[in-house]
Motif scaffolding. Structure first.
Motif, PDB file in Angstrom:
ATOM      1  N   CYS A  71      -6.976  -6.657  12.255  1.00 12.87           N
ATOM      2  CA  CYS A  71      -6.925  -5.374  12.955  1.00 12.87           C
ATOM      3  C   CYS A  71      -8.328  -4.911  13.340  1.00 12.87           C
ATOM      4  N   TRP A  72      -8.411  -4.078  14.373  1.00 12.70           N
ATOM      5  CA  TRP A  72      -9.689  -3.575  14.862  1.00 12.70           C
ATOM      6  C   TRP A  72      -9.469  -2.226  15.538  1.00 12.70           C
ATOM      7  N   MET A  73     -10.550  -1.535  15.836  1.00 10.18           N
ATOM      8  CA  MET A  73     -10.463  -0.240  16.504  1.00 10.18           C
ATOM      9  C   MET A  73     -10.301  -0.445  18.007  1.00 10.18           C
ATOM     10  N   GLN A  74      -9.333   0.259  18.596  1.00  8.88           N
ATOM     11  CA  GLN A  74      -9.053   0.095  20.023  1.00  8.88           C
ATOM     12  C   GLN A  74      -8.842   1.445  20.680  1.00  8.88           C
ATOM     13  N   LEU A  75      -9.431   1.606  21.857  1.00  7.44           N
ATOM     14  CA  LEU A  75      -9.219   2.824  22.626  1.00  7.44           C
ATOM     15  C   LEU A  75      -7.804   2.864  23.188  1.00  7.44           C
ATOM     16  N   ALA A  76      -7.272   4.054  23.337  1.00 12.09           N
ATOM     17  CA  ALA A  76      -5.979   4.211  23.994  1.00 12.09           C
ATOM     18  C   ALA A  76      -6.154   3.995  25.496  1.00 12.09           C
ATOM     19  N   PRO A  77      -5.104   3.600  26.215  1.00 16.58           N
ATOM     20  CA  PRO A  77      -5.198   3.555  27.682  1.00 16.58           C
ATOM     21  C   PRO A  77      -5.659   4.902  28.215  1.00 16.58           C
ATOM     22  N   PHE A  78      -6.494   4.893  29.240  1.00 15.90           N
ATOM     23  CA  PHE A  78      -7.071   6.155  29.717  1.00 15.90           C
ATOM     24  C   PHE A  78      -6.005   7.087  30.275  1.00 15.90           C
TER      25      PHE A  78
ATOM     26  N   ASP B 143      -3.071  -6.275   2.656  1.00 14.56           N
ATOM     27  CA  ASP B 143      -3.207  -7.692   2.993  1.00 14.56           C
ATOM     28  C   ASP B 143      -3.572  -7.920   4.466  1.00 14.56           C
ATOM     29  N   TRP B 144      -3.808  -6.847   5.217  1.00 11.37           N
ATOM     30  CA  TRP B 144      -4.250  -6.994   6.593  1.00 11.37           C
ATOM     31  C   TRP B 144      -5.773  -6.973   6.638  1.00 11.37           C
ATOM     32  N   LEU B 145      -6.350  -7.846   7.453  1.00  7.49           N
ATOM     33  CA  LEU B 145      -7.797  -7.948   7.552  1.00  7.49           C
ATOM     34  C   LEU B 145      -8.335  -6.929   8.555  1.00  7.49           C
ATOM     35  N   TRP B 146      -9.425  -6.270   8.180  1.00  4.26           N
ATOM     36  CA  TRP B 146     -10.077  -5.325   9.076  1.00  4.26           C
ATOM     37  C   TRP B 146     -11.318  -6.011   9.650  1.00  4.26           C
ATOM     38  N   GLY B 147     -11.236  -6.377  10.908  1.00  2.00           N
ATOM     39  CA  GLY B 147     -12.331  -7.117  11.521  1.00  2.00           C
ATOM     40  C   GLY B 147     -12.148  -7.159  13.013  1.00  2.00           C
ATOM     41  N   GLY B 148     -12.420  -8.281  13.610  1.00  2.27           N
ATOM     42  CA  GLY B 148     -12.308  -8.376  15.061  1.00  2.27           C
ATOM     43  C   GLY B 148     -13.385  -7.547  15.732  1.00  2.27           C
ATOM     44  N   CYS B 149     -13.405  -7.574  17.026  1.00  5.81           N
ATOM     45  CA  CYS B 149     -14.418  -6.835  17.787  1.00  5.81           C
ATOM     46  C   CYS B 149     -13.752  -5.643  18.449  1.00  5.81           C
ATOM     47  N   GLY B 150     -13.923  -4.474  17.870  1.00 10.25           N
ATOM     48  CA  GLY B 150     -13.265  -3.281  18.374  1.00 10.25           C
ATOM     49  C   GLY B 150     -14.123  -2.501  19.348  1.00 10.25           C
ATOM     50  N   ASP B 151     -13.484  -1.593  20.076  1.00  2.00           N
ATOM     51  CA  ASP B 151     -14.194  -0.696  20.981  1.00  2.00           C
ATOM     52  C   ASP B 151     -15.085   0.240  20.167  1.00  2.00           C
ATOM     53  N   ASN B 152     -16.346   0.339  20.541  1.00  6.40           N
ATOM     54  CA  ASN B 152     -17.301   1.139  19.773  1.00  6.40           C
ATOM     55  C   ASN B 152     -17.254   2.586  20.242  1.00  6.40           C
TER      56      ASN B 152
END
Length: 348
Positions: A220-227, A142-151
């Motif tokens: 939810c979206w793809m996100q980079l970890a803190p460097f 039930d969670w949406l996969w979208g948003g603008c994630g880090d490519n």
């Protein structure tokens, strides 16, 4: 030492591709980067610079991110990611195929991957946009996969093309002498390990939606970890780095055959590291004279190890800082100035 002097003539340190981060004013003239004037680029990198002109500033930003992280990770080590003032980012120490060179190549490659991936998300590059990563299998239905994630897919792909172009160019140049071939393979391996550290740590991030923060729905979206997490991962790989040599089939193999071959995520090196204790103009070591250390510590930042057994000087230092702060209605905070005296220890 003779071999190192020879390498200085063949591969001057200032020709390292990451030297493009040294002079920000050279990135753009109007809206066009001065690709022909950027120091240290191979022919392949010059071509990519012209093709992807809007990427250049982000490549340089990624290199500076990598250097900053390197300085943090090695702040209590004899080598602290600094070199003599020779116009390079990491110094002449990079001419030695050591653990330190392995980390520097990996963290610079990781920095470019991170910076380009984030630039895609921000819409700052013409050839990429938000992440197109598929929906993770473990994401709740039930969670949406979208948003603008880090490519991160694009960032890693571009970083591979640009960063590795220098080593591939050397190989195509026909120099098959074992030391040169081995160093090119070492650099390529560590470049890849840096990119993998970024991609492996990327994860799904989510934001709640719903009435009064009920979080009845998530996007939810793809996100980079803190460097910093990338730096921590690469520092761990540095501590576990594998000594390798060039095998007959033009590939790297463990120096000790009892060990398993290194994985793509491991760092590899060919030569043992110098001790970095004393200044050396040939190797680029700045030495540890004048470095601050911690008395009584058995760690790498302790005076015994940092000062290489030469001893240390101690002196009293005073700093002034805000203290006894109080909030006054309405609406400001008033503080006093307090002096603090403490001991400092510096290597002889």
């Amino acid at each position: 030492m003779g071999r190192l002097l020879c390498l200085l003539l063949i591969f001057p340190v200032t020709t390292a591709w990451w030297s493009i981060a040294l002079r920000p004013e050279m990135y753009l003239l109007g809206s066009q980067p001065l690709c022909s004037q950027l120091p240290g680029l191979s022919p392949g990198q010059h071509k990519l610079c012209h093709l992807y002109q809007d990427h250049v500033a982000h490549i340089a930003s990624g290199v500076r991110l990598g250097v900053s992280e390197c300085q943090h990770q090695f702040r209590e080590r004899r080598w602290n990611c600094s070199g003599l003032d020779d116009g390079s980012m990491f110094g002449r120490a990079m001419l030695i195929a050591s653990r330190e060179a392995a980390f520097a190549y990996a963290v610079a490659s990781a920095g470019v991957t991170d910076a380009v991936s984030r630039a895609c998300r921000e819409g700052e590059l013409a050839t990429c946009g938000c992440s197109r990563a598929g929906r993770p299998r473990d994401l709740q239905r039930d969670w949406l996969w979208g948003g603008c994630g880090d490519n991160v897919a694009y960032g890693a792909r571009f970083a591979r093309e640009f960063v590795d172009a220098r080593e591939h160019g050397r190989n195509r140049g026909g120099d098959e002498r074992p030391p040169h071939r081995a160093r090119a393979l070492m650099n390529l391996h560590n470049n890849g390990a840096g990119r993998l550290a970024v991609t492996e740590l990327a994860h799904a991030a989510c934001k709640c939606h719903g009435v009064s923060g009920s979080c009845s729905l998530k996007t939810c979206w793809m996100q980079l970890a803190p460097f910093r997490e990338v730096g921590d991962r690469l520092k761990q790989k540095y501590d576990q780095a594998a000594a390798v040599r060039l095998a007959r089939r033009r590939r790297l193999e463990p120096m000790n055959q009892r060990f398993s071959p290194p994985t793509k995520m491991d760092l590899v090196y060919l030569e043992t590291s110098p001790d970095y204790c004393m200044r050396n103009d040939t190797t680029g070591a700045v030495g540890t004279i004048g470095r601050q250390c911690e008395r009584g510590s058995a760690g790498t930042g302790g005076c015994e190890l940092m000062c290489c057994g030469r001893g240390y000087d101690s002196f009293r230092a005073t700093s002034t800082e805000r203290c006894h702060c109080k909030f006054h209605w309405c609406c400001y905070v008033k503080c006093k100035q307090c002096s603090r005296t403490y001991d400092r220890f510096v290597c002889k």
